[in-house]
Structure formats: C-alpha cells, structure tokens
Design a protein around this motif. Structure first.
Motif, PDB file in Angstrom:
ATOM      1  N   SER A  16     -15.168  18.485  -4.975  1.00 34.11           N
ATOM      2  CA  SER A  16     -15.476  19.821  -5.501  1.00 34.11           C
ATOM      3  C   SER A  16     -16.382  20.567  -4.523  1.00 34.11           C
ATOM      4  O   SER A  16     -16.635  20.100  -3.408  1.00 34.11           O
ATOM      5  CB  SER A  16     -16.143  19.699  -6.874  1.00 34.11           C
ATOM      6  N   LEU A  17     -16.858  21.729  -4.972  1.00 31.94           N
ATOM      7  CA  LEU A  17     -17.785  22.538  -4.185  1.00 31.94           C
ATOM      8  C   LEU A  17     -19.136  22.544  -4.876  1.00 31.94           C
ATOM      9  O   LEU A  17     -19.197  22.616  -6.108  1.00 31.94           O
ATOM     10  CB  LEU A  17     -17.290  23.986  -4.096  1.00 31.94           C
ATOM     11  N   THR A  18     -20.190  22.480  -4.078  1.00 33.99           N
ATOM     12  CA  THR A  18     -21.521  22.560  -4.674  1.00 33.99           C
ATOM     13  C   THR A  18     -21.736  23.953  -5.251  1.00 33.99           C
ATOM     14  O   THR A  18     -21.109  24.920  -4.821  1.00 33.99           O
ATOM     15  CB  THR A  18     -22.624  22.324  -3.626  1.00 33.99           C
ATOM     16  N   LYS A  19     -22.638  24.038  -6.201  1.00 38.83           N
ATOM     17  CA  LYS A  19     -23.105  25.339  -6.682  1.00 38.83           C
ATOM     18  C   LYS A  19     -24.476  25.567  -6.053  1.00 38.83           C
ATOM     19  O   LYS A  19     -25.259  24.634  -5.954  1.00 38.83           O
ATOM     20  CB  LYS A  19     -23.223  25.285  -8.208  1.00 38.83           C
ATOM     21  N   SER A  20     -24.729  26.798  -5.589  1.00 41.86           N
ATOM     22  CA  SER A  20     -26.051  27.085  -5.020  1.00 41.86           C
ATOM     23  C   SER A  20     -26.982  27.526  -6.128  1.00 41.86           C
ATOM     24  O   SER A  20     -26.646  28.420  -6.903  1.00 41.86           O
ATOM     25  CB  SER A  20     -25.947  28.201  -3.976  1.00 41.86           C
ATOM     26  N   THR A  21     -28.134  26.911  -6.203  1.00 39.13           N
ATOM     27  CA  THR A  21     -29.068  27.275  -7.262  1.00 39.13           C
ATOM     28  C   THR A  21     -30.496  27.230  -6.724  1.00 39.13           C
ATOM     29  O   THR A  21     -30.893  26.245  -6.101  1.00 39.13           O
ATOM     30  CB  THR A  21     -28.893  26.350  -8.489  1.00 39.13           C
ATOM     31  N   PRO A  22     -31.258  28.314  -6.904  1.00 43.50           N
ATOM     32  CA  PRO A  22     -32.608  28.347  -6.329  1.00 43.50           C
ATOM     33  C   PRO A  22     -33.629  27.510  -7.085  1.00 43.50           C
ATOM     34  O   PRO A  22     -34.726  27.308  -6.602  1.00 43.50           O
ATOM     35  CB  PRO A  22     -32.978  29.831  -6.377  1.00 43.50           C
ATOM     36  N   SER A  23     -33.272  27.035  -8.278  1.00 43.13           N
ATOM     37  CA  SER A  23     -34.225  26.183  -8.985  1.00 43.13           C
ATOM     38  C   SER A  23     -33.482  25.296  -9.967  1.00 43.13           C
ATOM     39  O   SER A  23     -32.359  25.595 -10.371  1.00 43.13           O
ATOM     40  CB  SER A  23     -35.277  27.028  -9.699  1.00 43.13           C
ATOM     41  N   LEU A  24     -34.122  24.220 -10.353  1.00 43.72           N
ATOM     42  CA  LEU A  24     -33.506  23.307 -11.319  1.00 43.72           C
ATOM     43  C   LEU A  24     -33.240  23.994 -12.646  1.00 43.72           C
ATOM     44  O   LEU A  24     -32.301  23.679 -13.355  1.00 43.72           O
ATOM     45  CB  LEU A  24     -34.454  22.136 -11.588  1.00 43.72           C
TER      46      LEU A  24
ATOM     47  N   SER B 244     -24.351  31.104 -12.508  1.00 42.38           N
ATOM     48  CA  SER B 244     -22.963  31.247 -12.933  1.00 42.38           C
ATOM     49  C   SER B 244     -22.511  29.970 -13.644  1.00 42.38           C
ATOM     50  O   SER B 244     -23.109  28.909 -13.483  1.00 42.38           O
ATOM     51  CB  SER B 244     -22.091  31.509 -11.717  1.00 42.38           C
ATOM     52  N   PRO B 245     -21.442  30.060 -14.422  1.00 41.03           N
ATOM     53  CA  PRO B 245     -20.970  28.880 -15.141  1.00 41.03           C
ATOM     54  C   PRO B 245     -20.747  27.713 -14.185  1.00 41.03           C
ATOM     55  O   PRO B 245     -20.335  27.898 -13.052  1.00 41.03           O
ATOM     56  CB  PRO B 245     -19.642  29.348 -15.735  1.00 41.03           C
ATOM     57  N   SER B 246     -21.044  26.537 -14.656  1.00 38.43           N
ATOM     58  CA  SER B 246     -20.956  25.354 -13.810  1.00 38.43           C
ATOM     59  C   SER B 246     -19.541  25.161 -13.282  1.00 38.43           C
ATOM     60  O   SER B 246     -18.566  25.478 -13.945  1.00 38.43           O
ATOM     61  CB  SER B 246     -21.378  24.154 -14.646  1.00 38.43           C
ATOM     62  N   ARG B 247     -19.475  24.694 -12.056  1.00 36.11           N
ATOM     63  CA  ARG B 247     -18.166  24.337 -11.523  1.00 36.11           C
ATOM     64  C   ARG B 247     -17.680  23.095 -12.261  1.00 36.11           C
ATOM     65  O   ARG B 247     -18.361  22.554 -13.113  1.00 36.11           O
ATOM     66  CB  ARG B 247     -18.285  24.042 -10.034  1.00 36.11           C
ATOM     67  N   SER B 248     -16.510  22.606 -11.903  1.00 34.54           N
ATOM     68  CA  SER B 248     -15.983  21.428 -12.576  1.00 34.54           C
ATOM     69  C   SER B 248     -16.910  20.234 -12.348  1.00 34.54           C
ATOM     70  O   SER B 248     -17.664  20.194 -11.376  1.00 34.54           O
ATOM     71  CB  SER B 248     -14.584  21.128 -12.048  1.00 34.54           C
ATOM     72  N   VAL B 249     -16.854  19.295 -13.262  1.00 34.92           N
ATOM     73  CA  VAL B 249     -17.762  18.145 -13.215  1.00 34.92           C
ATOM     74  C   VAL B 249     -16.946  16.856 -13.235  1.00 34.92           C
ATOM     75  O   VAL B 249     -15.788  16.843 -13.649  1.00 34.92           O
ATOM     76  CB  VAL B 249     -18.724  18.148 -14.425  1.00 34.92           C
ATOM     77  N   LEU B 250     -17.567  15.796 -12.763  1.00 32.58           N
ATOM     78  CA  LEU B 250     -16.931  14.477 -12.828  1.00 32.58           C
ATOM     79  C   LEU B 250     -17.373  13.792 -14.116  1.00 32.58           C
ATOM     80  O   LEU B 250     -18.575  13.682 -14.377  1.00 32.58           O
ATOM     81  CB  LEU B 250     -17.355  13.634 -11.619  1.00 32.58           C
TER      82      LEU B 250
ATOM     83  N   ASN C 132     -18.731  21.293   0.537  1.00 33.33           N
ATOM     84  CA  ASN C 132     -17.770  20.381  -0.092  1.00 33.33           C
ATOM     85  C   ASN C 132     -18.474  19.077  -0.413  1.00 33.33           C
ATOM     86  O   ASN C 132     -19.326  18.635   0.368  1.00 33.33           O
ATOM     87  CB  ASN C 132     -16.651  20.034   0.905  1.00 33.33           C
ATOM     88  N   TYR C 133     -18.116  18.469  -1.514  1.00 33.34           N
ATOM     89  CA  TYR C 133     -18.644  17.120  -1.734  1.00 33.34           C
ATOM     90  C   TYR C 133     -17.606  16.241  -2.412  1.00 33.34           C
ATOM     91  O   TYR C 133     -16.720  16.728  -3.120  1.00 33.34           O
ATOM     92  CB  TYR C 133     -19.955  17.152  -2.526  1.00 33.34           C
ATOM     93  N   ASP C 134     -17.708  14.955  -2.137  1.00 38.37           N
ATOM     94  CA  ASP C 134     -16.837  13.942  -2.752  1.00 38.37           C
ATOM     95  C   ASP C 134     -17.718  12.951  -3.492  1.00 38.37           C
ATOM     96  O   ASP C 134     -18.793  12.589  -3.003  1.00 38.37           O
ATOM     97  CB  ASP C 134     -16.077  13.130  -1.687  1.00 38.37           C
ATOM     98  N   LEU C 135     -17.248  12.515  -4.641  1.00 37.92           N
ATOM     99  CA  LEU C 135     -17.922  11.436  -5.377  1.00 37.92           C
ATOM    100  C   LEU C 135     -16.882  10.356  -5.643  1.00 37.92           C
ATOM    101  O   LEU C 135     -15.760  10.667  -6.054  1.00 37.92           O
ATOM    102  CB  LEU C 135     -18.476  11.953  -6.715  1.00 37.92           C
ATOM    103  N   LEU C 136     -17.246   9.115  -5.401  1.00 32.63           N
ATOM    104  CA  LEU C 136     -16.323   8.004  -5.652  1.00 32.63           C
ATOM    105  C   LEU C 136     -17.044   6.959  -6.497  1.00 32.63           C
ATOM    106  O   LEU C 136     -18.114   6.476  -6.109  1.00 32.63           O
ATOM    107  CB  LEU C 136     -15.878   7.391  -4.313  1.00 32.63           C
ATOM    108  N   VAL C 137     -16.475   6.655  -7.658  1.00 36.96           N
ATOM    109  CA  VAL C 137     -17.048   5.591  -8.496  1.00 36.96           C
ATOM    110  C   VAL C 137     -15.968   4.545  -8.755  1.00 36.96           C
ATOM    111  O   VAL C 137     -14.787   4.880  -8.886  1.00 36.96           O
ATOM    112  CB  VAL C 137     -17.595   6.121  -9.851  1.00 36.96           C
ATOM    113  N   SER C 138     -16.378   3.294  -8.803  1.00 41.25           N
ATOM    114  CA  SER C 138     -15.401   2.217  -8.983  1.00 41.25           C
ATOM    115  C   SER C 138     -15.961   1.175  -9.940  1.00 41.25           C
ATOM    116  O   SER C 138     -17.177   0.991 -10.041  1.00 41.25           O
ATOM    117  CB  SER C 138     -15.115   1.504  -7.653  1.00 41.25           C
TER     118      SER C 138
END
Ligand SMILES: [Zn+2]
Ligand SMILES: [Zn+2]
Ligand SMILES: [Zn+2]
Ligand SMILES: [Zn+2]
Length: 332
Positions: A290-298, A303-309, A274-280
């Motif tokens: 949201s949830l992180t996506k696991s990826t073995p390399s940059l 799989s399609p990207s999860r939701s983004v901020l 799980n991760y949280d991002l807060l911008v002000s």
C-alpha cells in the motif's frame, strides 16, 4: 452587517530620514504577539501615504470587520533599505470583508461608499453591496490593489524555520504547502513540535533507542526488516536511519484480529511512500502492499485511512505476538 464608523485607525508614516519605528527585533516580537509585519517593496513613501489615507482615513472605506477590532487598528512604518516596513496590528484589514480571504487583484469598491469586495464575492452578491446596497463590481480600488501587490510578509511557520518572504495574496497558498509546517513528536509524553526536518533531528537526539531503525528498500536490494508486534500495541515508531524520516505502524484490535497500517510523520501534502507488510505462520502467509498516509501528528487523522492489513488472530503466537517483515521505499 454594520460598520462602526467611529473607528479611525491611526497611521504613523516615517520619512526616509526618520528613526525607524520598528526595529528588526521588535517587529519579530510584534509578530509573535499576533501582529503582522509587512514590507512594501515598490511603493514610494508618498504613494503609501496617499494609499493609506484612502484606506484608513475615509470611514466609508473601512472594511466591515474593522468594527470588531475595538479601536486597536493601527499601523507603523519604517524604512529598511529601499523597502518600507509596516506593522499592521489588525492583519484582517487586507482581507475581503465578505469572505474574509486575503484580497487579491482585482479589488472592487461599491460606487458610492467605497466598501470593498473581492471579485469572487462581487459575483456571489450579484454586484450589490451588502453594506449599503449600492452597485459594486465596476469600480476598482487601485490603492488597496497596489498595497496588496507590493506587500510581503512572513509565513506563519517562521517559528519553525520558514524564512521565505511571501506576498500577501500568495500567503495562504504558500502556507498550505510550506515544508516547515509543524509536526509533533510521536514519542509518548513529548510535546516537541517543529518542521519535519527539525523533528527528525530532535527524535534522533532524544529518543533514538525508542524507534526501530531501517533503510529504504531500493528495488535492487531487499531491505525488508522484521518487527515484532504485540496484539495490544497501539503503534510502533520506525525510523529511516539515513534521513531520520519517521514512520508509524498503527495497530488496532478488531473482531477478526488486528488491523495494521503505516503512516509517515510529515505534513499531509507531502509525497507518499510505498510499503509492503508480510506476515506468516506455519501454514500460510499474507503480503500487503500500500501507500503510506502522511500525518503531522499521531492525533491527526486527516483524510480517511488508506486500506489496512487485517492480520487474523491465528497469526499471533501464544504470547500474542506476530512477526511482520516490513519494507518501505520512495516512489519519486
Ligand atoms: Zn471575498
Ligand atoms: Zn457599499
Ligand atoms: Zn512557509
Ligand atoms: Zn520528542
């Protein structure tokens, strides 16, 4: 499809007193060169001899792909303790000649010519042999079944530290979820590739200063940490300081601002975080969970990207920077 019946693979079997044909070191070398090392745990040498004669000496029993191997098919065998170690220079010999997947029990052979097929393929081909049109699906090939059931080999990730012996018919399944699956170092220009565990160690040794350190949020204590993101950054590496686990904060410019998401550098089948991002800014704030996506390399998007901020342009200061408070926690 046709079968090259001129190919007769040679089989070298050694009795218990024979000098081993394959030493531990040379067999490992053989694997590196693309050959496969198999251990047959419960076949006596006599049974092996009979089984391999059935497999390799009867031309009609040759899998159809044997013709593609230009006469290089061969095996050699030696004993290690109670096991027999075999090197197959053509690992495809134990794959279904129709779907090319590893053979699993039951293995069928056509009624007259002994062509092989897995049970799934028998159904797909309506029980008619694609090589000779004979019926297939009622006669089992017990010799191959015995070899498949009693063979163990090494995972393809042996060079990344996986030493678990796997049976032939579970090799593919194991490799799909092998914890030693390779991951690439996210440090730009570094070519290091290894298991996630070794990668985290490598990163700690070689690039520690390039990552932002943090501790997992543990629900009771707020371990959020600030990141300063510049509009043009394509990514930032963050590193959990106890486990060494690496995360990437991805950043991309879009029409309305920047989109940001977080992934974990690990094999794609592994657990999310799980991760949280807060911008002000002075007037408002945005909180994103949201949830992180696991990826073995940059480079691997998987799989399609999860939701983004989406961080609107007005959140960036005059220097093109924005402060993001990040927290990451395990969910298991
Ligand atoms: Zn098949
Ligand atoms: Zn046939
Ligand atoms: Zn493995
Ligand atoms: Zn590196």
């Amino acid at each position: 499809m046709s079968i090259n019946r001129n190919i007769r693979p040679s089989v070298n079997l050694h009795g218990p007193e024979s000098t081993p044909a394959v030493s531990a070191d040379s067999s490992r070398d053989a694997q590196i060169q693309g050959e496969e090392l198999w251990t047959l745990s419960d076949l006596a040498a006599e049974n092996l001899s009979r089984a391999t004669r059935l497999l390799f000496e009867a031309p009609n029993n040759l899998p159809s792909n044997a013709g593609e191997h230009k006469g290089h098919c061969s095996t050699s065998a030696s004993r290690e303790g109670s096991n027999i170690v075999i090197t197959l220079t053509d690992p495809g010999l134990l794959d279904c000649p129709i779907c090319c997947e590893p053979l699993t029990v039951p293995v069928f052979q056509c009624d007259q010519n002994g062509h092989l097929a897995c049970s799934l393929c028998c159904t797909k081909i309506n029980n008619k042999c694609p090589f000779c049109s004979c019926p297939i699906g009622s006669n089992r090939c017990r010799a191959i079944e015995k070899i498949v059931e009693s063979s163990t080999t090494r995972c393809k990730n042996i060079k990344y530290g996986c030493n678990i012996p796997v049976t032939y018919n579970t090799k593919n399944e194991h490799e799909k979820t092998c914890v030693c699956s390779p991951c690439s170092c996210p440090y730009l220009g570094c070519k290091f590739v290894s298991s996630a565990k070794e990668l985290y160690q490598h990163f700690s040794n070689d690039h520690l200063d390039s990552a932002i350190g943090f501790l997992y949020d543990n629900f009771d204590l707020d371990y959020s940490f600030p990141i300063t993101l510049t509009k043009n950054d394509s990514f930032l590496v963050v590193r959990e300081m106890v486990s060494g686990t690496l995360f990437i904060l991805h950043n991309r410019i879009v029409v309305l601002g920047n989109v940001v998401t977080v992934s974990c550098v690990q094999p794609s089948f592994m657990e999310d975080f799980n991760y949280d991002l807060l911008v002000s800014n002075k007037e408002s704030s945005l909180k994103f969970q949201s949830l992180t996506k696991s990826t073995p390399s940059l480079q691997v998007n998987g799989s399609p990207s999860r939701s983004v901020l989406l961080i609107p342009c007005e959140f960036f200061d005059s220097c093109g920077q924005v402060k993001i408070d990040v927290s990451i926690r395990r969910i298991w």
